[in-house]
Design an enzyme around this catalytic site. Structure first.
Site, PDB file in Angstrom:
ATOM      1  CG  HIS A   1      35.631  41.425  45.896  1.00 35.34           C
ATOM      2  ND1 HIS A   1      36.776  40.689  46.166  1.00 35.34           N
ATOM      3  CD2 HIS A   1      35.086  41.747  47.099  1.00 35.34           C
ATOM      4  CE1 HIS A   1      36.905  40.568  47.473  1.00 35.34           C
ATOM      5  NE2 HIS A   1      35.898  41.194  48.054  1.00 35.34           N
TER       6      HIS A   1
ATOM      7  CB  SER B   1      26.943  46.401  55.685  1.00 34.39           C
ATOM      8  OG  SER B   1      26.386  47.661  55.979  1.00 34.39           O
TER       9      SER B   1
END
Length: 300
Positions: free
Chosen positions: A103, A263
């Site tokens: 991430h 999203s």
């Protein structure tokens, strides 16, 4: 203008990252999804699914603006304010459980009051969530992070690593989400760092995203694994989901500002398990991971 400069940069970085990841995957291609936000702004979500290497991944650019929500206004101690926020976020879930989830995000925020700019800052970070511990991979990741930090300030790496360890902490589980990385926020103009120099730091972090993760996933994508490893990967992914929905500021900000759900939730892995009261076997590789997650470690 800082806002425009960073906005253009994340568009270029999105293209660079997706091209590099498609090369790693060899089979999967990113799907483009242009979206707009009713209350102001929009973005480009790029998703890869069911590839040769990546089970799911997203590289999302968003640029949103409008009236600051009441909950955020209270947090920033301001009234009748507007905001502009833009950034790039990356979440990658490889198929192979020997390859870690990754991430990263880089972002810029402006706060306006009575029509004028009141405040502005950069934020972001990158972190690694392995399912099995390969210490050389983790050392490589943290070394790349430290090299960039040391270029700007010798205290940055230790400070931002500590913040990352504190931020990505599943307090309800009393364990870390992964093996950390960097987390920085509210990076404002100061005597030590101009806003232009912060922009340079952020751009170097963009390159670090590629340099720190790509070699690891290239190395691990062909490592042998079995059904036990897959089961463990999916159990640990459950902890990843728990953190994002309970603690992650970016997810919560997106929900509070009525952002685009697809999203916002792009970070969610496709296959997850919550086995009741699962216990690792004594001396197992799975237990080794848990012991490391219970107490953050210095890797470099």
């Amino acid at each position: 203008m800082i806002k425009n400069n960073f906005s253009k940069y994340i568009d270029v970085l999105q293209c660079e990252i997706t091209a590099a990841l498609e090369k790693v995957d060899e089979l999967g291609k990113f799907k483009k999804d242009v979206w707009s936000r009713e209350k102001g702004g929009g973005g480009l979500t790029m998703v890869i699914e069911n590839g040769k290497v990546f089970e799911k991944g997203g590289v999302n650019v968003s640029k949103v603006h409008g009236k600051l929500p009441k909950s955020m206004a209270e947090m920033f101690k301001t009234k009748d304010s507007d905001f502009y926020a833009c950034g790039i976020s990356i979440v990658l879930h490889p198929k192979n459980p020997m390859a870690p989830t990754f991430h990263a995000n880089l972002r810029y925020f402006e706060l306006y009051e009575n029509g004028g700019l009141k405040d502005r800052w950069f934020g972001g970070g990158l972190d690694l969530t392995p399912y099995y511990i390969f210490e050389n991979d983790i050392i490589h990741f943290h070394t790349k992070c430290k090299i960039v930090c040391d270029k700007y300030n010798s205290s940055f790496y230790n400070n931002y690593k500590k913040r990352c360890d504190e931020y990505f902490w599943n307090s309800h589980r009393n364990e870390a989400r992964g093996v950390g990385g960097l987390f920085f926020d509210y990076c404002r103009e100061s005597k030590e760092m101009s806003i232009d120099r912060w922009l340079l730091f952020i751009k170097d972090m963009g390159q670090c995203i590629l340099d720190s993760y790509i070699p690891i996933v290239e190395k691990r994508k062909k490592t042998d694994f079995n059904n036990i490893n897959i089961n463990w990967q999916q159990i640990r992914r459950g902890r990843y989901v728990e953190f994002n929905l309970l603690h992650d500021k970016g997810t919560l900000f997106g929900l509070k500002t009525k952002g685009r759900i697809e999203s916002i939730l792009i970070s969610m892995p496709p296959k997850v398990k919550w086995n009741y009261d699962f216990k690792t076997k004594k001396g197992s590789p799975e237990e080794k991971l848990i012991k490391i997650l219970e107490s953050p470690k210095n890797w470099v």
